[in-house]
Design an enzyme around this catalytic site. Structure first.
Site, PDB file in Angstrom:
ATOM      1  N   LYS A   1       0.854  -1.198   0.000  1.00 42.89           N
ATOM      2  CA  LYS A   1       0.000   0.000   0.000  1.00 42.89           C
ATOM      3  C   LYS A   1       0.887   1.243   0.000  1.00 42.89           C
ATOM      4  CE  LYS A   1      -3.961   2.072   2.456  1.00 42.89           C
ATOM      5  NZ  LYS A   1      -4.859   1.980   3.646  1.00 42.89           N
TER       6      LYS A   1
ATOM      7  N   SER B   1      -9.970   2.050   2.452  1.00 48.32           N
ATOM      8  CA  SER B   1      -9.032   2.793   1.637  1.00 48.32           C
ATOM      9  C   SER B   1      -7.998   1.930   0.897  1.00 48.32           C
ATOM     10  CB  SER B   1      -8.277   3.796   2.510  1.00 48.32           C
ATOM     11  OG  SER B   1      -7.429   3.151   3.432  1.00 48.32           O
TER      12      SER B   1
ATOM     13  N   SER C   1     -10.434  -0.145   6.596  1.00 46.11           N
ATOM     14  CA  SER C   1      -9.736  -0.004   5.310  1.00 46.11           C
ATOM     15  C   SER C   1      -9.021  -1.264   4.816  1.00 46.11           C
ATOM     16  CB  SER C   1      -8.712   1.130   5.394  1.00 46.11           C
ATOM     17  OG  SER C   1      -9.354   2.371   5.331  1.00 46.11           O
TER      18      SER C   1
END
Lengths: 490, 95
Positions: free
Chosen positions: A76, A156, A180
């Site tokens: 990420k 997210s 997320s």
């Protein structure tokens, strides 16, 4: 090549049936073919990945097999990676090349992992759809039956989840502040776990809300998530909230079974207007665990309905403070002004997207003189009551079972009319962040339109082992083997 | 309570985010929507409840008060948008 799990790839690498370089090339090819469509990765790192794969092959040839030797992963783009651009999906970090490596990614590199690239996300991890990324939305590899319209991967950590679901990577890192990891795992039909607060070091992860942020893995099986978490976790003196507790063998816990475990079903999660297929899936999950010998217990978490509103005070408050560092002076974007204040204001107006600006302003307001007690202090007290609910429930049970999200993946551009509609995505996931407890999402079925739905397992602090045991039991019973339309090798 | 345009501007000023006049009305609507929804917390009886400040149910660890890092000037300055020698450069602050 693309149907490997981390566990099976690891065995094949050690048996020399495949090389790390072959595995990496296959994944880089998949990224080249599908990333233009999915936009799951912001930065692809082919040279770094090839060098890491060559090093893994050399280590394996010497008989030095580490936990993740030669396993290709997506990271990420909220984790700082030394010498590799890190964006947090925001214009305000343009350009930013960290001179250091986050602790979690350093742990993964030490375990022999190969980094394929940096995964897309909602800007500063603020969002539930990946629509707030300054680098454009991510497309979910799944589509509705007979309908090609692009769906969101959740957020997210949407790029991480999409990359793993579409077989662009064997696993990925994510972060989870209010859901997320778990919500995108549910939307993309894969497994994701937010471990206990403090299990993974936050050092070197771009901060959103420091008392809630926690790193965790995505993978296509529960066992793979357990392998990844084992490599990511551990005490770090550089993060004062990192827990100095041993890291158990999470993968071994996956085979424990649930016989004799007491599984709590929180009655307050049965909200009015819950979609019938979510309710049906939840009942199915309860039945699966009962059939495997678990005892099902009705429990109460009376403050559940207030968790989301509490979150939208606590998280923006912490964010407004954490994001004060983006001032155009020391790194990232600068928009000049006539004086220093103008420089700050111009930089932050140009660099932050609409959702980030909104949250900073909410946070600034609830912390401002005259409103602190009414909003922030009250929210911290409600947070204490939410934790008390969980502590009380865990006196009667070993883990909790709930749905992960109130719906399956929705279309790009849907739920954008007002911020609160988007926030409601996290209604089932936020309470675990407020209490700091571990939560895992495991794919358990499809909705009427052929989209994956996840079930959530919540556990006691630092008892991820039971969470993995319950998650693996659901995985075995569900035998979820449907694949997304867009994937490598399809 | 509901935010008026002057309060929206004041919050933006406190947050050091420039707002154009046209941005104020939609932001006012959005922020009031969020704050109105948050008002539900007023229903909760928090009498005598100690606020929970952190995510970890543990005491913070202490460490020896000694320097463990430093002498990395070039790394610190590597991402500076503007620098003057070994310093970050900003517009003139003092006349």
């Amino acid at each position: 090549m693309h149907d490997f799990t981390i566990a099976s790839a690891r065995a094949a690498l050690r048996a020399k049936k495949v090389s790390a370089q072959e595995l990496t090339e296959a994944h880089l090819d998949a990224i080249a073919a599908l990333n233009p469509r999915l936009n799951a990765l912001i930065t692809v790192m082919p040279e770094t990945a090839r060098a890491q794969a060559a090093a893994a092959d050399a280590a394996l040839a010497r008989g030095e097999a580490h936990a993740l030797s030669g396993i290709p992963l997506a990271i990420k783009d909220l984790f700082c990676t030394g010498g590799v651009r890190t964006t947090a999906a925001s214009r305000i970090l343009e350009p930013f090349v960290p001179p250091y490596e986050s602790t979690v990614t350093a742990n993964l590199l030490r375990a022999g992992a190969v980094f394929l690239g940096k995964a897309n996300l909602d800007e500063f991890a603020m969002g539930s759809s990946n629509m707030t990324s300054a680098f454009g939305p991510v497309t979910n590899p799944w589509t509705r039956r007979g309908d090609n319209r692009a769906l969101v991967p959740g957020g997210s950590s949407g790029g991480s989840a999409a990359a793993v679901a579409a077989r662009l990577a064997l696993g990925a890192t994510g972060t989870d502040t209010g859901g997320s990891i778990r919500q995108p795992a549910s939307f993309c039909g894969i497994v994701g776990i937010k471990p206990t607060y403090g299990r993974c070091s936050r050092w070197g992860i771009v901060a959103f809300a420091s008392s809630l942020d926690q790193a965790g893995p995505f993978a296509r099986t529960v066992e793979d998530c357990a392998i990844l978490l084992g490599a990511m976790a551990g005490h770090d003196p550089k993060d004062s909230t990192s827990a100095d507790v041993p890291v158990p063998d999470f993968a071994a816990a996956c085979t424990r079974g649930v016989k004799g475990l007491r599984i709590g079903v929180p009655r307050e999660y049965r909200s009015d207007g819950m979609a019938p297929e979510i309710e049906a899936l939840w009942q199915q999950g309860i039945a699966w665990l009962r059939e495997q010998g678990a005892e099902i217990i009705d429990v109460s978490l009376p403050h559940t309905k207030y968790a989301l509103a509490t979150y939208y005070i606590v998280a923006p408050a912490e964010a407004s403070s954490n994001l004060a560092r983006y001032d155009g002076v020391r790194f990232g974007l600068r928009k000049d002004g006539e004086d220093l204040d103008q420089l700050y204001e111009n930089t932050r107006a140009a660099g932050f997207g609409a959702e980030v600006r909104r949250r900073i302003m909410i946070g600034t307001y609830v912390l401002s003189a005259g409103y602190y007690d009414a909003y922030y202090l009250r929210a911290q007290k409600v947070r204490a009551l939410i934790l008390r609910d969980f502590t009380e429930a865990f006196r009667h049970c070993d883990a909790l079972l709930t749905p992960t999200a109130p719906s399956a993946a929705f279309g790009q551009g849907e739920k954008m009319d007002d911020p609160v509609t988007m926030y409601l995505n996290d209604v089932f996931t936020v309470p675990a962040n407020m209490a700091g407890i571990p939560g895992l999402s495991v794919p358990a079925g499809l909705d009427a339109q052929g989209l994956p739905l996840g079930l959530q397992v919540l556990g006691k602090p630092f008892d991820e082992e039971t969470v993995f045991a319950v998650g693996a039991a659901i995985e075995r019973a569900a035998a979820f083997n449907v694949l997304p339309a867009i994937r490598a090798g399809a | 309570m509901s935010l008026d345009p002057a309060t929206v501007r004041r919050i933006a000023r406190l947050a050091r985010i420039r707002l154009d006049d046209a941005e104020v009305p939609p932001l006012q609507t959005e922020l009031n929507g969020i704050l109105g929804w948050i008002e539900q917390l007023n229903e909760v009886n928090v009498e005598g409840v100690e606020p929970l400040t952190g995510g970890a149910q543990m005491a913070l660890k202490m460490r020896a008060d000694e320097v463990t890092d430093g002498n990395i000037r070039d790394a610190v300055l590597a991402n500076a948008p503007d620098r003057a020698g070994d310093y970050f450069a900003v517009p003139k602050v003092v006349e």
